[in-house]
Design a protein around this motif. Structure first.
Motif, PDB file in Angstrom:
ATOM      1  N   ALA A   1       3.326  22.028 -10.552  1.00  0.00           N
ATOM      2  CA  ALA A   1       3.198  21.513 -12.134  1.00  0.00           C
ATOM      3  C   ALA A   1       2.912  20.105 -12.162  1.00  0.00           C
ATOM      4  N   GLY A   2       2.661  19.251 -11.156  1.00  0.00           N
ATOM      5  CA  GLY A   2       2.213  18.072 -11.168  1.00  0.00           C
ATOM      6  C   GLY A   2       3.156  16.905 -11.229  1.00  0.00           C
ATOM      7  N   SER A   3       4.591  17.234 -11.405  1.00  0.00           N
ATOM      8  CA  SER A   3       5.720  16.622 -11.475  1.00  0.00           C
ATOM      9  C   SER A   3       6.939  17.132 -10.594  1.00  0.00           C
ATOM     10  N   PRO A   4       7.657  16.457  -9.817  1.00  0.00           N
ATOM     11  CA  PRO A   4       7.383  15.263  -9.210  1.00  0.00           C
ATOM     12  C   PRO A   4       6.149  15.088  -8.045  1.00  0.00           C
ATOM     13  N   ALA A   5       5.686  14.150  -7.532  1.00  0.00           N
ATOM     14  CA  ALA A   5       4.903  13.602  -6.442  1.00  0.00           C
ATOM     15  C   ALA A   5       5.566  13.021  -5.482  1.00  0.00           C
ATOM     16  N   ALA A   6       5.211  13.347  -4.254  1.00  0.00           N
ATOM     17  CA  ALA A   6       5.850  12.264  -3.080  1.00  0.00           C
ATOM     18  C   ALA A   6       4.733  11.330  -2.717  1.00  0.00           C
ATOM     19  N   TYR A   7       5.393  10.330  -2.422  1.00  0.00           N
ATOM     20  CA  TYR A   7       4.584   8.866  -2.117  1.00  0.00           C
ATOM     21  C   TYR A   7       5.210   8.247  -0.739  1.00  0.00           C
ATOM     22  N   GLU A   8       4.160   7.912  -0.097  1.00  0.00           N
ATOM     23  CA  GLU A   8       4.630   7.266   1.391  1.00  0.00           C
ATOM     24  C   GLU A   8       4.318   5.925   1.201  1.00  0.00           C
ATOM     25  N   ILE A   9       5.414   5.034   1.355  1.00  0.00           N
ATOM     26  CA  ILE A   9       5.343   3.735   1.103  1.00  0.00           C
ATOM     27  C   ILE A   9       6.156   2.862   2.190  1.00  0.00           C
ATOM     28  N   GLN A  10       5.518   1.933   3.220  1.00  0.00           N
ATOM     29  CA  GLN A  10       6.388   1.363   4.028  1.00  0.00           C
ATOM     30  C   GLN A  10       6.941   2.315   5.112  1.00  0.00           C
TER      31      GLN A  10
ATOM     32  N   ARG B   1       0.879  -1.207   0.055  1.00  0.00           N
ATOM     33  CA  ARG B   1      -0.298  -0.092  -0.081  1.00  0.00           C
ATOM     34  C   ARG B   1       0.912   1.138   0.052  1.00  0.00           C
ATOM     35  N   LEU B   2       0.297   2.196  -0.682  1.00  0.00           N
ATOM     36  CA  LEU B   2       1.170   3.592  -0.743  1.00  0.00           C
ATOM     37  C   LEU B   2       0.040   4.428  -0.600  1.00  0.00           C
ATOM     38  N   ARG B   3       0.608   5.889  -0.454  1.00  0.00           N
ATOM     39  CA  ARG B   3      -0.288   7.035  -0.266  1.00  0.00           C
ATOM     40  C   ARG B   3       0.417   8.435  -0.900  1.00  0.00           C
ATOM     41  N   CYS B   4      -0.237   9.120  -1.611  1.00  0.00           N
ATOM     42  CA  CYS B   4       0.121  10.321  -2.409  1.00  0.00           C
ATOM     43  C   CYS B   4       0.254  11.294  -0.948  1.00  0.00           C
ATOM     44  N   LEU B   5       1.315  11.903  -0.833  1.00  0.00           N
ATOM     45  CA  LEU B   5       1.545  12.941   0.080  1.00  0.00           C
ATOM     46  C   LEU B   5       1.329  14.260  -0.195  1.00  0.00           C
ATOM     47  N   PHE B   6       2.056  14.379  -1.591  1.00  0.00           N
ATOM     48  CA  PHE B   6       2.116  15.755  -2.182  1.00  0.00           C
ATOM     49  C   PHE B   6       2.586  15.672  -3.632  1.00  0.00           C
ATOM     50  N   ARG B   7       2.027  16.704  -4.403  1.00  0.00           N
ATOM     51  CA  ARG B   7       2.198  16.824  -5.756  1.00  0.00           C
ATOM     52  C   ARG B   7       2.676  18.255  -6.072  1.00  0.00           C
TER      53      ARG B   7
END
Length: 79
Positions: A50-59, A41-47
């Protein structure tokens, strides 16, 4: 029934489960080294604005991915 979408489409704050990769074996290996493994499972934390990059939380870790790479990762939204 599963509704798969690209990781880049995941809304900020939403959770998803990684389902599959649609990228080169080299990129898949790099992503797996970062903890992106089908079933996790992962979660989008921040975008970025401009839409790129985006930060994701995983484990418990936070990683940033470019949109072009996140487009190649298929996820299923979860609660």
């Amino acid at each position: 029934m599963e509704k798969l979408m690209a990781l880049s489409e995941l809304e900020k704050g939403s959770w998803a489960e990684l389902r599959e990769f649609r990228c080169s074996p080299e990129l898949q290996r790099r992503l797996e080294d970062l903890g992106l493994i089908p079933g996790n499972r992962l979660r989008c934390l921040f975008r970025s604005p401009a839409g790129s990059p985006a930060a994701y939380e995983i484990q418990g870790a936070v990683i940033a991915l470019r949109k072009r790479d996140a487009n190649r990762i298929l996820v299923e939204a979860t609660l």
